[in-house]
Scaffold this active site. Structure first.
Site, PDB file in Angstrom:
ATOM      1  CB  THR A 190     -22.835 -22.886  39.631  1.00 26.98           C
ATOM      2  OG1 THR A 190     -22.800 -24.127  38.910  1.00 26.98           O
ATOM      3  CG2 THR A 190     -23.494 -23.089  40.978  1.00 26.98           C
ATOM      4  CE  LYS A 213     -18.856 -23.163  37.383  1.00 24.16           C
ATOM      5  NZ  LYS A 213     -19.212 -24.447  36.708  1.00 24.16           N
ATOM      6  CE  LYS A 222     -26.852 -23.099  30.721  1.00 20.64           C
ATOM      7  NZ  LYS A 222     -26.953 -22.789  32.131  1.00 20.64           N
ATOM      8  NE  ARG A 223     -25.032 -33.819  31.354  1.00 19.11           N
ATOM      9  CZ  ARG A 223     -25.008 -34.966  32.031  1.00 19.11           C
ATOM     10  NH1 ARG A 223     -24.281 -35.076  33.130  1.00 19.11           N
ATOM     11  NH2 ARG A 223     -25.706 -36.009  31.616  1.00 19.11           N
ATOM     12  CG  HIS A 225     -29.060 -29.607  44.550  1.00 25.74           C
ATOM     13  ND1 HIS A 225     -28.145 -28.640  44.232  1.00 25.74           N
ATOM     14  CD2 HIS A 225     -28.578 -30.218  45.652  1.00 25.74           C
ATOM     15  CE1 HIS A 225     -27.151 -28.678  45.088  1.00 25.74           C
ATOM     16  NE2 HIS A 225     -27.386 -29.631  45.965  1.00 25.74           N
ATOM     17  CE  LYS A 248     -28.955 -27.731  32.977  1.00 27.44           C
ATOM     18  NZ  LYS A 248     -28.423 -26.682  33.882  1.00 27.44           N
TER      19      LYS A 248
HETATM   20  C1  LIG Z   1     -20.376 -25.052  36.400  1.00 30.59           C
HETATM   21  C2  LIG Z   1     -20.465 -26.303  35.630  1.00 30.59           C
HETATM   22  C3  LIG Z   1     -21.708 -26.882  35.374  1.00 30.59           C
HETATM   23  C4  LIG Z   1     -23.016 -26.250  35.822  1.00 30.59           C
HETATM   24  O1  LIG Z   1     -23.444 -25.372  34.801  1.00 30.59           O
HETATM   25  P1  LIG Z   1     -24.930 -24.745  34.825  1.00 30.59           P
HETATM   26  O2  LIG Z   1     -24.888 -23.744  33.725  1.00 30.59           O
HETATM   27  O3  LIG Z   1     -25.087 -24.094  36.155  1.00 30.59           O
HETATM   28  O4  LIG Z   1     -25.875 -25.845  34.576  1.00 30.59           O
HETATM   29  C5  LIG Z   1     -21.748 -28.055  34.654  1.00 30.59           C
HETATM   30  N1  LIG Z   1     -20.624 -28.640  34.196  1.00 30.59           N
HETATM   31  C6  LIG Z   1     -19.401 -28.101  34.401  1.00 30.59           C
HETATM   32  C7  LIG Z   1     -18.204 -28.781  33.854  1.00 30.59           C
HETATM   33  C8  LIG Z   1     -19.279 -26.920  35.136  1.00 30.59           C
HETATM   34  O5  LIG Z   1     -18.070 -26.411  35.351  1.00 30.59           O
END
Ligand SMILES: *Cc1c(COP(=O)(O)O)cnc(C)c1O
Length: 803
Positions: free
Chosen positions: A642, A646, A534-535, A346, A540
């Site tokens: 991911t 979404k 995101k985190r 990952h 990022k």
């Molecule tokens: C999808 C998701 C992530 C991953 O987000 P990235 O933008 O891909 O880092 C992290 N936390 C939650 C709650 C998510 O639904």
């Protein structure tokens, strides 16, 4: 009991009375939630049993997905949807003056994960069950999931999360299937029939008690299992402090580690990893023995997938069981093991690659360590035969080196397949990070671009858009997400675009209400919703986003001719509690928000919102409302992402770098339907290799950057004194490791393009529709089908279920 609303009502009221001994009048929403949860679990129990029975009796191959994280979110709404009974329940409750939505809202998220990696595991479970694949999850039942985040004076405060406080209707405790896991102790050599063998003895036992959660497929009869292990005292030892023993054992499943991008060298973390792996393997093997009475065909009937390296001890643990308990020869045991395990990588961030000091590892897991030594020795010998005299290469590739156990190396050596999670990520693994391994084992490496379950992130999270799509192309997309491509015919259809506009408007209003309720900030729901959730992590680059906001603010203040479409910047992010820099960035976002939102001159055009406690259930309100998806990582650093998928599926346009799955998103929709900017991965890698980047040059030559950076530390942001000096220093003194200043100009330009594009409403809607139409590829159904056929060799059991 769910056949029509009357019989549902009767069953519901009866169950409520029987469970709580309360009349309907006295009952609370919490009672309603648990009653409904229990009813659903009972309703699926026969399908759950028969799924297991069929998997057993048909001798079909099974996959077990081992993951230290499962970020499930709420289960009630999704389960009702997948069972196809949500409407009946909703109507039945409505007659009783109960709102199903209110019930769903009180469910606490199962937040047993940090971010993308844990959410991926949860999406995979949904796709496995919905595709009738024999695939089950194994994880840990953390008593406390990822911390709850509060923002106080702009700072992140962490509170322990308590998802089990009101009980958990979805789980079934199976004490009779508990398993013993042993730590510490020693290795004993025994001689039997003139043969030497080894045994792990005098260990400290921890009992692993399974809690099973049903995983319900979408409108199928398949109910798979997520098995979460709870750590409990085994038989109490007489010679020890009983309270101390209880505390120590329970600690193993007490907390989820709140970090997914730094390696954490704490012994409790290693205990968790072995606990998960040993309990899972013993349980899988027990089931296999019951069915086949032998382990010689184990690899033919079982595939075990490890989600990153956290469960990599599955490799030596399976060896231990085959050698010490099954008394197999090394070669046979190794053949089975290395044809059973497959591994997903990952990350290429070196700080995230797991390495354990041998000093710490060996005493905790003496027999497992011994086996790793042997694996290493045999592997190094093989290397020597292929590369005689190339000491450097062998040292670089060894599993044990410089006093460390290198978990990724163990994973590659002991797995039959190794995959990255997006094309560019897999290429980087092959060409750089794992180049030596790729040369040695070219056939092991493969790509599986991540996906998300469209049944949660579209069907459940965005019923308005789902209905619109179904009106236009029918509902086939719910089972076959690639058929979303049929929307391509409608991307210029005025009535579809009008529908899209209405839906987005509706969802933006809903999020605006939530924002006002939670933060008190009133935002314009006609403004562009520009979202980064995101985190929080340096790579990022939330910082790039904030610096751009500071720049926009300056322009609006200084240049009366400067005009922009009103914009609302929305952030959501947790920072790992020990990640000092990330916490500063959260404070910075909130400080900038304070200034910007309270300036009457700019506030009609610019608002900044930080939503606290970003998590799955909140995310389900955010993605449907987004216009712009911020995916602005330093190229080469984000393995896949991911969140980007979404957003796309909900019609937001990506503003991103050529990183992770952004690359494939931009290929799918075409360059005209995304906003790409910034350094390419090769350019970043070349800077890293050859040097040549000087952050100061960008500071000196770009007035916009100078002004923004000065305002980090000159008192412009009230009450922050020298708070942001570390951020300033990271950009200049430490030469901006993530190329924020290098990409600043390019980002500003891309943001201007976003601004201009939004002015042409029709064009924007067409772009949005095009993104939705091409999002089917990013469903985890596609991802799981690829894993099933290319890696696991498992097949749908649909035909068996219908018999
Ligand atoms: C999808 C998701 C992530 C991953 O987000 P990235 O933008 O891909 O880092 C992290 N936390 C939650 C709650 C998510 O639904």
């Amino acid at each position: 009991m769910f056949s029509d609303k009357k019989s549902f009502q009767e069953a519901f009221l009866k169950k409520l009375e029987m469970t709580y001994g309360k009349s309907f009048k006295e009952s609370t929403v919490q009672d309603h939630y648990h009653t409904l949860g229990n009813m659903v679990r009972e309703y699926i129990s026969s399908d759950w049993i028969s799924t297991n029975e069929i998997h057993r009796s048909s001798h079909t191959k099974q996959v077990y997905y081992l993951s230290i994280e499962f970020l499930l979110g709420r289960l009630l709404g999704q389960n009702l949807l997948n069972l196809g009974i949500r409407e009946v329940v909703k109507e039945g409750l409505s007659d009783l003056n109960i709102s199903l939505e209110n019930i769903e809202e009180i469910e606490v998220d199962a937040g047993l994960g940090n971010g993308g990696l844990g959410r991926l595991a949860a999406c995979f479970l949904d796709s496995l069950a919905s595709l009738n694949l024999p695939g089950h999850g194994y994880g840990i039942r953390y008593k406390h999931g990822l911390f709850d985040q509060k923002i106080v004076n702009g700072f992140q405060i962490e509170l322990p999360e308590q998802w089990l406080r009101h009980g958990n209707s979805w789980e079934v405790r199976k004490l009779d299937q508990a398993i013993e896991v042993n730590f510490w102790g020693e290795v004993e050599m025994v001689q039997e029939d003139g043969k030497f063998s080894f045994r792990h003895v005098k260990g400290e036992p921890v009992s692993a008690v399974p809690y099973d959660i049903p995983v319900i497929g979408y409108k199928t009869d398949t109910v798979n299992t997520l098995r979460l292990w709870n750590a409990e005292p085994s038989s109490f030892p007489v010679h020890k402090d009983v309270m101390e023993y209880k505390r120590q054992t329970e600690a193993v499943s007490e907390f989820l580690y709140p970090d997914d991008t730094h390696e954490d060298g704490k012994i409790l973390r290693l205990k968790q990893q072995y606990f998960l792996v040993s309990a899972s393997l013993q349980s899988i093997i027990r089931a296999h023995r019951n069915t086949y009475q032998t382990l010689t065909n184990f690899h033919e009937k079982v595939a075990i997938h490890i989600n990153d390296t956290h469960p990599v001890l599955a490799i030596p643990e399976l060896m231990r069981i085959l050698l010490d308990e099954e008394k197999m020869e090394w070669e046979d045991a190794w053949y089975i093991t290395s044809n059973t395990i497959s591994y997903t990588n990952h990350t290429t961030l070196s700080e995230a690659l797991e390495k354990w000091p041998i000093d710490l590892f060996q005493p905790l897991l003496p027999r497992v360590y011994m086996i790793i030594e042997e694996i290493n020795e045999r592997f190094c010998k093989e290397l020597w035969e292929s590369y005689p005299g190339d000491w450097q290469r062998i040292e670089n590739m060894a599993i044990l080196a410089h006093g460390l156990v290198k978990m990724a190396h163990l994973a590659i050596v002991g797995s039959y397949k190794v995959n990255g999670v997006a094309k560019i990520h897999t290429d980087i693994l092959k060409e750089r990070e794992m180049k030596d391994f790729y040369q040695f084992y070219p056939a092991k490496f493969n790509n599986k671009t991540n996906g998300i379950t469209h049944r949660r992130w579209l069907l459940k999270a965005n019923p308005q858009l789902s209905s619109l799509i179904t009106e236009v192309i029918g509902d086939q997309w719910i089972k076959q997400p690639h058929s979303l491509i049929k929307l391509q015919e409608y991307v210029k259809d005025p009535s579809f675009l009008q529908g899209l506009k209405t839906v987005k408007q509706q969802r933006k209003k809903l999020l605006a209400d939530i924002i006002q309720e939670q933060t008190g900030i009133k935002i314009d729901s006609n403004s562009i919703f520009d979202v980064q959730v995101k985190r929080l992590h340096a790579y990022k680059r939330q910082l790039l986003n904030v610096l751009h906001i500071m720049y926009l603010y300056n322009r609006l203040k200084e240049d009366p001719n400067f005009q922009i479409v009103p914009r609302t910047f929305i952030f959501g992010a947790k920072a790992s509690p020990g990640y000092y820099y990330a916490k500063k960035v959260i404070k910075l976002i909130n400080s900038v928000a304070d200034v910007v939102n309270h300036d009457p001159q700019t506030s009609p055009f610019l608002k900044v919102v930080f939503l606290e406690n970003y998590r799955v259930s909140l995310a389900e309100y955010i993605f449907p409302a987004a216009d712009v998806s911020e995916q602005i990582s330093t190229a080469s650093k984000e393995a896949s992402g991911t969140g980007n998928m979404k957003f796309m599926m909900n019609g937001a346009l990506t503003l991103g770098t050529m990183d992770g799955a952004n690359v494939e998103i931009s290929e799918a929709v075409g360059k005209d339907n995304v906003f790409i900017f910034g350094l390419k991965a090769e350019e970043v890698l070349s800077y890293q290799q050859n040097g040549g980047y000087r952050a100061y040059d960008y500071y000196h030559h770009d007035k916009r950057i100078r002004q923004v950076l000065e305002r980090l530390t000159n008192g412009f942001l009230p009450d922050t004194y020298d708070l942001f000096e570390p951020i300033y220093d990271s950009l200049l003194m430490q030469n901006d490791e993530y190329y924020v200043l290098r990409d600043f100009d390019s980002y500003v330009t891309a943001q201007q393009k976003v601004n201009e594009a939004y002015r042409n409403e029709n064009k924007w809607l067409q772009m949005s529709a095009t993104n939705i139409a091409h999002s089917g590829f990013f469903s985890s159904d596609r991802t799981i089908e690829e894993y099933a056929s290319d890696i696991w060799g498992i097949h749908s059991t649909k035909n068996l279920l219908n018999q």
